[in-house]
Scaffold this motif. Sequence first.
Motif, PDB file in Angstrom:
ATOM      1  N   LEU A 290      54.918  16.942  29.045  1.00 55.35           N
ATOM      2  CA  LEU A 290      53.749  16.592  28.452  1.00 55.35           C
ATOM      3  C   LEU A 290      53.250  17.331  26.934  1.00 55.35           C
ATOM      4  CD1 LEU A 290      50.880  16.115  31.281  1.00 55.35           C
ATOM      5  CD2 LEU A 290      51.641  14.499  29.515  1.00 55.35           C
ATOM      6  N   PRO A 291      53.628  18.840  26.798  1.00 54.16           N
ATOM      7  CA  PRO A 291      53.581  19.325  25.012  1.00 54.16           C
ATOM      8  C   PRO A 291      54.467  18.710  24.491  1.00 54.16           C
ATOM      9  CG  PRO A 291      53.402  21.139  27.108  1.00 54.16           C
ATOM     10  CD  PRO A 291      53.772  19.767  27.664  1.00 54.16           C
ATOM     11  N   ALA A 292      55.521  17.969  24.697  1.00 53.17           N
ATOM     12  CA  ALA A 292      56.291  17.388  23.763  1.00 53.17           C
ATOM     13  C   ALA A 292      55.973  16.050  23.224  1.00 53.17           C
ATOM     14  CB  ALA A 292      57.703  17.296  24.491  1.00 53.17           C
ATOM     15  N   VAL A 293      54.992  15.723  23.869  1.00 51.11           N
ATOM     16  CA  VAL A 293      54.446  14.211  23.488  1.00 51.11           C
ATOM     17  C   VAL A 293      53.285  14.477  22.410  1.00 51.11           C
ATOM     18  CG1 VAL A 293      53.633  11.993  24.162  1.00 51.11           C
ATOM     19  CG2 VAL A 293      55.269  13.072  25.594  1.00 51.11           C
ATOM     20  N   VAL A 294      53.528  13.796  21.234  1.00 52.90           N
ATOM     21  CA  VAL A 294      52.635  14.047  20.379  1.00 52.90           C
ATOM     22  C   VAL A 294      51.862  12.828  20.000  1.00 52.90           C
ATOM     23  CG1 VAL A 294      53.825  15.969  19.325  1.00 52.90           C
ATOM     24  CG2 VAL A 294      53.897  13.765  18.214  1.00 52.90           C
ATOM     25  N   SER A 295      50.793  13.043  19.123  1.00 54.66           N
ATOM     26  CA  SER A 295      49.978  11.921  18.507  1.00 54.66           C
ATOM     27  C   SER A 295      50.299  11.716  17.049  1.00 54.66           C
ATOM     28  CB  SER A 295      48.321  12.030  18.476  1.00 54.66           C
ATOM     29  OG  SER A 295      47.583  10.901  17.899  1.00 54.66           O
ATOM     30  N   VAL A 296      50.525  10.616  16.574  1.00 57.77           N
ATOM     31  CA  VAL A 296      50.854  10.257  15.166  1.00 57.77           C
ATOM     32  C   VAL A 296      49.961   9.139  14.476  1.00 57.77           C
ATOM     33  CG1 VAL A 296      52.804   9.356  13.848  1.00 57.77           C
ATOM     34  CG2 VAL A 296      53.316  10.574  15.916  1.00 57.77           C
ATOM     35  N   LYS A 297      49.369   9.672  13.237  1.00 55.05           N
ATOM     36  CA  LYS A 297      48.564   9.067  12.516  1.00 55.05           C
ATOM     37  C   LYS A 297      49.224   8.548  11.267  1.00 55.05           C
ATOM     38  CE  LYS A 297      44.059   9.425  14.703  1.00 55.05           C
ATOM     39  NZ  LYS A 297      42.728   9.780  14.807  1.00 55.05           N
ATOM     40  N   ALA A 298      49.253   7.627  10.846  1.00 53.30           N
ATOM     41  CA  ALA A 298      49.909   7.234   9.440  1.00 53.30           C
ATOM     42  C   ALA A 298      48.849   6.415   8.702  1.00 53.30           C
ATOM     43  CB  ALA A 298      51.266   6.456   9.571  1.00 53.30           C
TER      44      ALA A 298
ATOM     45  N   THR B 165      50.053  12.283   9.893  1.00 57.70           N
ATOM     46  CA  THR B 165      49.554  13.418  10.550  1.00 57.70           C
ATOM     47  C   THR B 165      49.997  13.447  11.868  1.00 57.70           C
ATOM     48  OG1 THR B 165      47.774  13.243   9.201  1.00 57.70           O
ATOM     49  CG2 THR B 165      47.100  14.737  11.342  1.00 57.70           C
ATOM     50  N   VAL B 166      50.543  14.619  12.373  1.00 59.78           N
ATOM     51  CA  VAL B 166      51.038  14.904  13.816  1.00 59.78           C
ATOM     52  C   VAL B 166      50.067  15.853  14.494  1.00 59.78           C
ATOM     53  CG1 VAL B 166      52.783  15.661  15.427  1.00 59.78           C
ATOM     54  CG2 VAL B 166      53.346  14.356  13.152  1.00 59.78           C
ATOM     55  N   THR B 167      49.255  15.310  15.691  1.00 62.45           N
ATOM     56  CA  THR B 167      48.709  16.192  16.476  1.00 62.45           C
ATOM     57  C   THR B 167      49.236  16.549  17.864  1.00 62.45           C
ATOM     58  OG1 THR B 167      46.715  15.084  15.522  1.00 62.45           O
ATOM     59  CG2 THR B 167      46.267  16.344  17.376  1.00 62.45           C
ATOM     60  N   LEU B 168      49.271  17.881  17.887  1.00 62.15           N
ATOM     61  CA  LEU B 168      50.080  18.414  19.160  1.00 62.15           C
ATOM     62  C   LEU B 168      49.080  18.200  20.448  1.00 62.15           C
ATOM     63  CD1 LEU B 168      51.835  21.624  17.834  1.00 62.15           C
ATOM     64  CD2 LEU B 168      52.464  18.998  17.875  1.00 62.15           C
ATOM     65  N   SER B 169      49.743  18.529  21.675  1.00 60.95           N
ATOM     66  CA  SER B 169      48.824  18.434  22.799  1.00 60.95           C
ATOM     67  C   SER B 169      47.954  19.591  22.771  1.00 60.95           C
ATOM     68  CB  SER B 169      49.693  18.419  23.863  1.00 60.95           C
ATOM     69  OG  SER B 169      50.364  19.801  24.027  1.00 60.95           O
ATOM     70  N   ASP B 170      48.014  20.572  22.138  1.00 62.55           N
ATOM     71  CA  ASP B 170      47.171  21.706  22.226  1.00 62.55           C
ATOM     72  C   ASP B 170      45.989  21.554  21.310  1.00 62.55           C
ATOM     73  OD1 ASP B 170      48.535  22.641  19.837  1.00 62.55           O
ATOM     74  OD2 ASP B 170      49.582  24.253  20.692  1.00 62.55           O
ATOM     75  N   GLY B 171      46.128  20.540  20.378  1.00 61.67           N
ATOM     76  CA  GLY B 171      45.035  20.158  19.319  1.00 61.67           C
ATOM     77  C   GLY B 171      45.539  20.661  17.753  1.00 61.67           C
ATOM     78  N   ARG B 172      46.509  21.451  17.645  1.00 63.45           N
ATOM     79  CA  ARG B 172      46.940  21.803  16.398  1.00 63.45           C
ATOM     80  C   ARG B 172      47.574  20.268  15.614  1.00 63.45           C
ATOM     81  NH1 ARG B 172      51.735  25.839  16.917  1.00 63.45           N
ATOM     82  NH2 ARG B 172      51.944  24.873  18.880  1.00 63.45           N
ATOM     83  N   HIS B 173      47.318  20.300  14.117  1.00 72.11           N
ATOM     84  CA  HIS B 173      47.238  19.385  13.296  1.00 72.11           C
ATOM     85  C   HIS B 173      48.377  19.630  12.203  1.00 72.11           C
ATOM     86  CE1 HIS B 173      43.931  16.834  14.893  1.00 72.11           C
ATOM     87  NE2 HIS B 173      43.221  18.007  14.662  1.00 72.11           N
ATOM     88  N   TYR B 174      49.177  18.944  12.042  1.00 68.89           N
ATOM     89  CA  TYR B 174      50.312  19.216  10.966  1.00 68.89           C
ATOM     90  C   TYR B 174      50.478  17.864  10.172  1.00 68.89           C
ATOM     91  CZ  TYR B 174      51.224  23.277  13.664  1.00 68.89           C
ATOM     92  OH  TYR B 174      51.185  24.630  14.128  1.00 68.89           O
ATOM     93  N   THR B 175      51.140  18.124   9.007  1.00 71.55           N
ATOM     94  CA  THR B 175      51.409  17.140   8.178  1.00 71.55           C
ATOM     95  C   THR B 175      52.820  16.701   8.409  1.00 71.55           C
ATOM     96  OG1 THR B 175      50.006  17.618   6.195  1.00 71.55           O
ATOM     97  CG2 THR B 175      51.863  16.160   5.723  1.00 71.55           C
ATOM     98  N   GLY B 176      53.276  15.555   8.567  1.00 68.26           N
ATOM     99  CA  GLY B 176      54.740  15.191   9.185  1.00 68.26           C
ATOM    100  C   GLY B 176      55.537  14.734   8.001  1.00 68.26           C
ATOM    101  N   LYS B 177      56.566  15.216   7.846  1.00 69.05           N
ATOM    102  CA  LYS B 177      57.598  14.842   6.786  1.00 69.05           C
ATOM    103  C   LYS B 177      58.413  13.577   7.073  1.00 69.05           C
ATOM    104  CE  LYS B 177      61.413  16.519   3.891  1.00 69.05           C
ATOM    105  NZ  LYS B 177      62.307  17.703   3.581  1.00 69.05           N
TER     106      LYS B 177
END
Length: 458
Positions: free
Chosen positions: A43-51, A113-125
């Motif tokens: 599960l921690p390997a699956v992320v949310s992606v918002k473009a 924007t990539v959001t991890l399962s633990d709630g962290r947000h990152y800008t996706g390249k």
Amino acid sequence: MKRLGHAILSFFFFLACVPVMSTASFSATPIDTSLAPMLQKVLPAVVSVKALIKVTDFETLREIQKQRRSKGAEGEQALPGTFTSVASGVIVDAQKGYILTNAHVINDAQSVTVTLSDGRHYTGKIIGLDKPSDIALLQIKAKNLIAVPIADSNKLKVGDFVAAIGNPFGLLNQTVTSGIVSALGRTTLGIEGYENFIQTDAPINPGNSGGALINMQGELVGINTAILSPDRGSIGIGFAIPVNMAKSVMDQLIEYGNVKRGVLGIGAQDITPELANAFNLEIEKGAAVTQVLPDSPAQQAGIEIGDIITAVNGSPIKNASDVVNTIGFLRVDSKTNIDIIRHKKHMTINVQLSDPKKRKQFIERANPFLYGVGLKDFSLLSPIHGNVLGVLVVSVEQDSNAWHSDLRAGDVITSVNQQKVKNIDELKMAVAKTDKPLLLNVLRGPSAIFLVINKEEA
């Protein structure tokens, strides 16, 4: 009635005489059927992606929404003139932060924007994307990532248990559904340019695009991509891109930033029982070569019409789609071994795939005036034009030199540079002689016109 009563009494008497067996003799060793231990690792390997995607008009917005929802992506209007595509992704390399998702999720994105399962947000390249296969690769800079192991999707079988993980409707993060592999090698669905889908009944909904399809060992076997649904909900027909296909694209995106496919230059057809019998084959799998394009790698390597392709680089070929998909993921200039059967003899032919653009340029240089034009010898006794001998234009490739000069299908070429031509051979000879613009006299319907075609510049 008395006899029936005696029978019933006798039956109960028989039951009373049967010794009662200990309940321990029916007990079975408990089997842990929970997927929880495996899912905790995945599960921690699956992320949310918002473009965030810029949209110029309302019609474009509606078309984007329609396409993304049919492919399992959710979307919503954000700021005026923008559209947010919401879907999923899978971490496949924890050290480098690589994330696989679908190309249709991030195509034309201004930011991701990539959001991890633990709630962290990152800008996706965006490392790169490949529309024909609908695979894209993102990268984030983050610590303590967890990646899902990659399986060999060629080992999947119909009936294998699988689980789909994603973010349906962009709201229900880390949703897990389960089912089986319903079918393999689904093609000709019109969803992507290259299709070899895993079909599953594990419920997949909008927002699951780019999510993980995993086996019971917690390994990635596919990237969830599309659904067949009349009402946007799951009806048990979902499609995933096999991970072997996705990894092939990913490797090219990592190394080159793009996917450049080589061309073989053949047409192929499935082997049916009838064709197998006609070709005197002992197998009913493979692809029959129906066409070999001139000046193509296939022709140069000696592949012939009627050859039966059985393997490409050692991978078995079951049908024509396998040829398309296997060749379609080999890069330009790749050296390829193709196993064939020709008149009952097994052979291996070595081919170097070429760049389709270079082949097109080569043919254009060889035919600078009439590249992309289909021709046919033509004769007609016409009440308007009389006895006509010429060359019929069967087709004209759009955006070709001839197309821009207004040559169209149905035209009949009767002269070149004021020299009559009665067939294709005479037309070719007349064209080969000239270095100046080509002056054609053309019959079009009841009338005739002159057209000027300038030489195609390389």
